[in-house]
Scaffold this motif. Structure first.
Motif, short mmCIF file in Angstrom:
data_model
loop_
_atom_site.label_atom_id
_atom_site.label_comp_id
_atom_site.label_asym_id
_atom_site.label_seq_id
_atom_site.Cartn_x
_atom_site.Cartn_y
_atom_site.Cartn_z
N ARG A 198 0.94 -1.12 0.08
CA ARG A 198 0.06 -0.04 0.02
C ARG A 198 0.89 1.44 -0.06
O ARG A 198 1.97 1.01 0.67
CB ARG A 198 -1.01 -0.01 1.34
CG ARG A 198 -1.87 -1.08 1.15
CD ARG A 198 -2.81 -1.63 2.20
NE ARG A 198 -3.75 -2.59 1.87
CZ ARG A 198 -4.51 -2.89 2.72
NH1 ARG A 198 -4.80 -2.39 3.90
NH2 ARG A 198 -5.47 -3.94 2.41
N PHE A 199 0.27 2.21 -0.69
CA PHE A 199 1.25 3.72 -0.77
C PHE A 199 0.20 4.89 -0.51
O PHE A 199 -0.99 4.72 -0.86
CB PHE A 199 1.89 3.60 -2.06
CG PHE A 199 0.99 3.36 -3.27
CD1 PHE A 199 0.43 4.32 -3.96
CD2 PHE A 199 0.78 1.98 -3.54
CE1 PHE A 199 -0.75 3.98 -4.95
CE2 PHE A 199 0.09 1.57 -4.70
CZ PHE A 199 -0.81 2.61 -5.26
N ALA A 200 0.82 5.92 -0.13
CA ALA A 200 0.07 7.13 0.06
C ALA A 200 -0.37 7.84 -1.38
O ALA A 200 0.22 7.52 -2.23
CB ALA A 200 0.89 8.08 0.76
N PRO A 201 -1.53 8.42 -1.32
CA PRO A 201 -1.98 9.05 -2.57
C PRO A 201 -1.09 9.80 -3.28
O PRO A 201 -0.80 10.10 -4.44
CB PRO A 201 -3.30 9.69 -2.11
CG PRO A 201 -3.87 9.07 -0.84
CD PRO A 201 -2.27 8.71 -0.17
N ASP A 202 -0.26 10.52 -2.53
CA ASP A 202 0.62 11.55 -3.07
C ASP A 202 2.08 10.82 -3.19
O ASP A 202 3.32 11.71 -3.64
CB ASP A 202 1.03 12.87 -2.16
CG ASP A 202 1.39 12.18 -0.76
OD1 ASP A 202 1.44 11.26 -0.36
OD2 ASP A 202 2.03 13.19 -0.07
N ALA A 203 2.10 9.72 -3.23
CA ALA A 203 3.49 9.03 -3.65
C ALA A 203 3.71 8.92 -5.26
O ALA A 203 2.79 9.19 -5.88
CB ALA A 203 3.55 7.64 -3.20
N PRO A 204 4.91 9.25 -5.68
CA PRO A 204 5.24 9.13 -7.20
C PRO A 204 4.79 8.00 -7.86
O PRO A 204 4.76 6.99 -7.21
CB PRO A 204 6.86 9.42 -6.90
CG PRO A 204 7.17 9.98 -5.65
CD PRO A 204 6.03 9.47 -4.62
N ARG A 205 4.32 8.09 -9.15
CA ARG A 205 3.78 7.04 -9.74
C ARG A 205 4.53 5.80 -9.83
O ARG A 205 4.27 4.56 -9.87
CB ARG A 205 3.68 7.52 -11.22
CG ARG A 205 2.50 8.41 -11.19
CD ARG A 205 2.02 8.88 -12.59
NE ARG A 205 1.71 7.64 -13.34
CZ ARG A 205 1.28 7.68 -14.61
NH1 ARG A 205 1.58 8.64 -15.45
NH2 ARG A 205 1.09 6.44 -15.03
N SER A 206 6.15 5.92 -9.67
CA SER A 206 7.07 4.67 -9.84
C SER A 206 6.90 4.04 -8.65
O SER A 206 8.03 3.20 -8.37
CB SER A 206 8.11 5.15 -10.27
OG SER A 206 8.96 6.37 -9.56
#
Length: 878
Positions: A765-773
């Motif tokens: 899982r990742f934060a919504p504002d994390a870079p696309r890569s």
């Protein structure tokens, strides 16, 4: 991205109601599958009872003694010729499997093919339900020879369709040729019959040519026509089979029988009617048509005796031969030839099914013997010469029928390799063989039981499932088989004593010559015991719930999983699945129940030596609970064990396994992956692995990311085949993090074991504002880290419905799955998921679903979907 993928399912619409309410057919269609199946079996029993009544009408002027006299008058030369012709028929049946294996592109040595074909048809022809009984033998045998479940399903489908098509062509051809003789029998005008048969043949040939053309043009859809050479060879095999099997009965029939071409038409119609009736072996249906078609000048008692000898030559003797062949497999295991050893090993796997069928026949024989009179001379010998007490004769006769029921019930346990069934069958057969000489000097019965013992005893080691017969609930087909046997015994009882007037005094009449009372009491005893068994099976309490594991059980499971290679086994830590441990506590299954499905995730985990035991125990537990066993996402190595337990498999998809030993980002082939890592580092992403003991320090940050991810995706937590964000579960494993400017923006919990043979992740899982890569950056960084730690492989999870065969021999499931994979992007990105995982250059390894029972696997998949989604609401929403 979810690395553990749930199957996609759709909701069936509720049955519609007309203004006047649902009709009977609509009610049946909307009924519970178990109820529908029970109604179907009840309908077959009704058809069988109706056929018995019709048969009695045709044989109304025949006495039992006349049939026995006709049997004794048949020459041994005629019986021997019938046996030889039956052997020729079974030899032609081998061609079915030969052409089927060519059709799927997996030809096998002729010796192995002949062996499995003979055994499959010996059981299928006798026990009935050929595609199921014979198909189970093919599945167990061919799986040991390396054929995939898809290929085996195609073989079973091919031989079933080929026989049906060939039988139809043969019946229509014979009817067209002999329409003048057949028309009056069928009450049809000869010209109408002739041209109707010709039109039907033309339709079958035309349909094949159209399908062949579409196949060659690539537009065949789900159906693929065999080549003309295979189709022609298969048709020839069917014609030879029917010709020789018809000759078996033809040589046994008395003088005055129809000419051979006319009889061939009658025989094919009788066989086809028996198949369509779904009565095991067409019992009664076949005999009724043959009797009805015989000229009036042919003595009916001689026709009945010919039919009995036909059943013996074409059904019972081949089954005995098959049982003796498989019992000799253990001795042939020492031969030097690798093919012979492989065949012997596979033969031993199908031995329980063959011996089960033979035991069922032995039990039926004892029951039928108990309701028919013994030869008068034998009773005089026991009473006058031997001076045997009457009470002993009465007890032996009564007990013989009870032992027959024990053998019938035990035959089901033999098919499941239960040790209790083996002991019960051996004990019952031994005691019955001894009683044969006390109830009457029944030499042939004793010889048959001796052959059964000769077949059973050498294969003691194959019946190694420690289960009690008293815990077993008979399935509907087995209760149906018992009902057919009892109906047959009742009809035989009334036929044998139709001249005896019933009175209440018959029950208490004890004398050496009192045959009717003795048979009547034996039939009552058989019915009482069979009824008790049926009530026990029908009224057993089903297992409604499964218990959650205790803390001690979870600790034992974790200790076991750390000693084995499967990284996904760490999902046991979530605590939402029940546990089934092996007797030695060195392996376990994790499972859950949804509806009627008991679903094991990944199959046995732990010591390989305990895997077979767990598969069998789980299948038995599901059966005792009134449900079906399902093994979800199992590896190919587990398939033979599931086949031995009577489960059938379908391919779910393929798992992407990354070899880590030589995994690196150098070279042109990995340039895209290398750029992903470089770009992430330029964006300020930093990777780290948090050991288990340090995970509590970052847990609050992980929860924040997880909650934000679920909210941004409008998703809900899944279960069963994936973990969820639970404190105890997350804290039990190391975690991989990605930081951006010191802030955690992504994480994944790492699944590893002490063997370091495999690694995987679950939640990612990742934060919504994390870079696309970020996601690819985390995966690549983690794989490089695990490689440096000495792990051999990394499991990226399954791509559902990928890798399903598109060959002409592919089964229907593959066709449907292929269409969904290609055209269902609106509902699930199957192709996109496969393409994403392909970027990492994985080894694609198949994953399967194995399901027990004869119901479609879609029912089990629907239950699994609910397990993963947390209920029906989760299936229809995110």
């Amino acid at each position: 991205m979810a690395t553990r993928t749930a199957p996609t399912s759709a909701n069936d619409p509720l049955p519609s109601r007309t203004a006047s309410g649902p009709r009977l057919l609509e009610r049946v269609r909307s009924a519970n599958p178990t109820l529908r199946r029970g109604l179907g079996l009840a309908a077959i029993v009704f058809v069988f009872a109706l056929v018995v009544a019709t048969l009695r009408r045709f044989a109304g002027d025949i006495s039992y003694d006349e049939v026995v006299a006709a049997l004794l008058a048949t020459s041994w030369w005629t019986v021997g010729l019938a046996v030889v012709l039956a052997a020729c028929s079974y030899a032609s049946l081998v061609l079915y499997d030969v052409f089927a294996l060519r059709y799927v592109g997996r030809p096998q040595p002729l010796s192995a093919t002949a062996f499995v074909s003979f055994c499959a048809y010996a059981v299928g022809n006798t026990a009935g339900f050929g595609p199921l009984s014979g198909g189970a033998i093919r599945y167990r045998f061919y799986s040991r020879l390396g054929l995939s479940p898809e290929a085996i399903a195609a073989v079973i489908g091919f031989v079933t369709v080929a026989f049906g098509t060939g039988l139809a062509v043969a019946a229509f051809t014979a009817s067209a040729i002999s329409s003048e003789a057949i028309g009056p029998i069928l009450h049809l005008p000869p010209d109408l019959l002739r041209w109707g048969a010709i039109a039907a043949i033309a339709a079958i040939v035309g349909g094949y040519l159209v399908l062949l053309r579409r196949t060659r043009s690539g537009a065949g859809g789900w159906l693929r026509a065999p080549s003309p050479a295979i189709a022609g060879g298969q048709l020839l095999a069917t014609i030879l089979d029917l010709f020789f099997s018809a000759l078996v009965l033809y040589v046994l029939l008395p003088a005055g029988k129809p000419d051979l071409p006319v009889f061939l038409a009658i025989y094919t119609i009788a066989v086809a009617s028996g198949v369509l009736s779904h009565v095991p072996a067409g019992l009664g249906v076949f005999e009724t048509i043959i009797l009805a078609a015989m000229p009036e000048a042919v003595p009916s008692q001689e026709v009945l005796s010919a039919l009995l000898l036909y059943r013996l030559a074409y059904h019972v003797l081949p089954l005995i031969a098959a049982a003796l062949l498989v019992s000799g497999a253990e001795a042939r295991r020492v031969v030097a030839s690798p093919i012979a050893r492989q065949t012997a090993d596979a033969a031993a796997r199908i031995a329980p099914l063959v011996l089960s069928a033979l035991t069922l026949i032995a039990g039926a024989m004892l029951i039928f013997s108990s309701v028919t009179p013994a030869p008068t001379g034998d009773l005089d010998f026991l009473g006058s010469t031997v001076a045997l007490p009457l009470g002993l004769v009465e007890a032996a006769h009564f007990a013989s029928g009870i032992l027959g029921i024990i053998l019938v019930v035990g035959s089901r346990g033999l098919a499941q390799r239960l040790d209790g069934a083996w002991w019960a069958s051996v004990a019952a057969a031994s005691l019955a063989a001894a009683l044969c000489f006390l109830k009457a000097v029944a030499v042939f019965e004793a010889a048959f039981l001796a052959l059964l013992l000769v077949a059973l005893i050498p294969l003691r080691g194959r019946f190694d499932r420690p289960a009690s017969l008293f815990r077993e609930a008979l399935s509907a087909p087995w209760l149906f088989a018992v009902a057919i046997i009892l109906l047959s015994a009742g009809a035989l009882l009334f036929f044998a004593y139709e001249d005896v007037e019933y009175s209440h005094g018959l029950w208490t009449d004890f004398a050496f010559g009192a045959e009717a009372p003795r048979s009547l009491r034996a039939f009552l005893g058989v019915c009482v015991v069979a009824g008790a068994v049926a009530l026990w099976s029908l009224l057993r309490t089903a297992l409604d719930t499964v218990a959650a594991p205790s803390a001690e059980e979870l600790a034992q499971a974790v200790a076991i999983l750390n000693r084995q290679p499967l990284a996904d086994a760490n999902l046991v830590r979530s605590g939402d699945k029940a546990l089934l441990f092996s007797e030695s506590r060195d392996a376990f299954l994790m499972y859950a129940r949804q509806g009627r499905s008991f679903v094991s995730l990944f199959g046995p985990i732990g010591a390989p030596a305990s895997a077979a035991e767990l598969v069998w125990r789980f299948a038995e537990m599901a059966r005792e609970g009134g449900g079906r066993a399902a093994f979800y996402q199992i590896h190919p190595e587990v398939l033979p064990l599931c086949a031995d337990a009577g489960l059938r498999a379908i391919k779910l998809g393929e798992a992407a396994i990354i070899p880590l030993k030589n995994f690196e980002l150098k070279g042109a082939k990995r340039s895209g992956l290398r750029q992903t890592v470089n770009r992430g580092e330029r964006d300020g992403l930093r990777f780290e692995v948090v050991p288990v003991e340090a995970v509590p320090s970052v847990f609050d940050d992980l929860r924040r990311i997880s909650d934000g991810w679920l909210e941004s995706k409008s998703a809900r937590e899944k279960r069963f085949s994936v973990g969820w964000f639970d404190r105890d579960y997350i804290l039990s494993q190391p975690v991989a993090l990605v930081r951006l400017e010191g802030r955690i923006v992504a994480f994944a919990n790492i699944l590893v074991t002490g063997t370091k043979l495999q690694s995987a992740i679950d939640l990612m899982r990742f934060a919504p504002d994390a870079p696309r890569s970020t996601m690819e950056f985390l995966l690549l960084s983690l794989m490089l880290h695990l490689r440096d730690e000495g792990y051999e492989t990394f499991d990226l999870g399954m791509a559902p419905l990928s890798g399903l065969s598109n060959s002409p021999a592919a089964p229907l499931w593959n066709r449907v799955g292929g269409l969904v994979f290609d055209h269902a992007e609106r509902f699930y990105n199957f192709r996109g998921l496969r393409a994403f995982k392909s970027k990492f250059d994985p080894d694609w390894r198949p994953r399967y679903l194995a399901v027990s029972g004869g119901l479609p696997p879609a029912l089990a998949l629907a239950d699994i979907s609910q397990l993963i989604a947390g209920g029906l609401t989760g299936v229809v929403s995110k």
